[in-house]
Design a protein around this motif. Structure first.
Motif, PDB file in Angstrom:
ATOM      1  N   VAL A  47      34.062  36.476 -55.156  1.00  0.00           N
ATOM      2  CA  VAL A  47      34.146  36.889 -53.361  1.00  0.00           C
ATOM      3  C   VAL A  47      33.873  37.531 -52.788  1.00  0.00           C
ATOM      4  O   VAL A  47      33.136  37.692 -51.298  1.00  0.00           O
ATOM      5  CB  VAL A  47      35.464  36.074 -53.513  1.00  0.00           C
ATOM      6  N   ILE A  48      33.969  39.083 -53.526  1.00  0.00           N
ATOM      7  CA  ILE A  48      34.207  40.152 -53.045  1.00  0.00           C
ATOM      8  C   ILE A  48      32.394  40.230 -53.119  1.00  0.00           C
ATOM      9  O   ILE A  48      32.045  41.088 -51.623  1.00  0.00           O
ATOM     10  CB  ILE A  48      34.515  41.053 -54.298  1.00  0.00           C
ATOM     11  N   THR A  51      30.844  38.665 -50.073  1.00  0.00           N
ATOM     12  CA  THR A  51      31.600  39.374 -48.311  1.00  0.00           C
ATOM     13  C   THR A  51      30.510  40.158 -48.975  1.00  0.00           C
ATOM     14  O   THR A  51      29.889  40.441 -47.383  1.00  0.00           O
ATOM     15  CB  THR A  51      32.503  39.705 -49.268  1.00  0.00           C
ATOM     16  N   ILE A  52      30.078  40.805 -49.549  1.00  0.00           N
ATOM     17  CA  ILE A  52      29.337  41.732 -49.601  1.00  0.00           C
ATOM     18  C   ILE A  52      27.909  41.906 -48.991  1.00  0.00           C
ATOM     19  O   ILE A  52      27.824  42.544 -47.910  1.00  0.00           O
ATOM     20  CB  ILE A  52      29.217  43.594 -50.310  1.00  0.00           C
ATOM     21  N   VAL A  54      26.982  39.026 -47.564  1.00  0.00           N
ATOM     22  CA  VAL A  54      27.027  38.430 -46.005  1.00  0.00           C
ATOM     23  C   VAL A  54      27.436  39.796 -44.865  1.00  0.00           C
ATOM     24  O   VAL A  54      26.551  39.832 -44.167  1.00  0.00           O
ATOM     25  CB  VAL A  54      28.173  37.541 -46.560  1.00  0.00           C
ATOM     26  N   MET A  55      27.902  40.839 -45.580  1.00  0.00           N
ATOM     27  CA  MET A  55      28.477  41.812 -44.691  1.00  0.00           C
ATOM     28  C   MET A  55      26.945  42.296 -44.416  1.00  0.00           C
ATOM     29  O   MET A  55      26.396  43.335 -42.937  1.00  0.00           O
ATOM     30  CB  MET A  55      28.982  42.882 -45.149  1.00  0.00           C
TER      31      MET A  55
END
Length: 77
Positions: A47-48, A51-52, A54-55
């Motif tokens: 998940v982390i 998220t990174i 996509v960021m």
């Protein structure tokens, strides 16, 4: 007199409903297959990382569009 009896009956129904609900929650939680510690760590890392990624994609596209609009403003006036 009848009004107080009615209120008590409604209150008891609410308590019964809450008790049944909490019992149902307990029964359903026993059916859950909980992840192991290793699986939980792997899922958290995934998940982390996602998220990174996509960021980063959003940041790059934001920079590209900012430059395009800046160029468009210069060209159009």
């Amino acid at each position: 007199m009848a009004a107080t009896a009615s209120k008590k009956a409604q209150k008891n129904k609410k308590k019964d409903a809450n008790g049944k609900f909490l019992h149902g929650v307990k029964v359903e939680l026993k059916k859950v297959i909980w992840p192991t510690k290793k699986e939980l760590i792997n899922y958290t890392v995934m998940v982390i990382v996602a998220t990174i990624v996509v960021m980063a994609i959003i940041a790059v596209s934001d920079g590209v569009f900012a430059q395009l609009f800046r160029l468009l403003r210069i060209v159009v006036g």
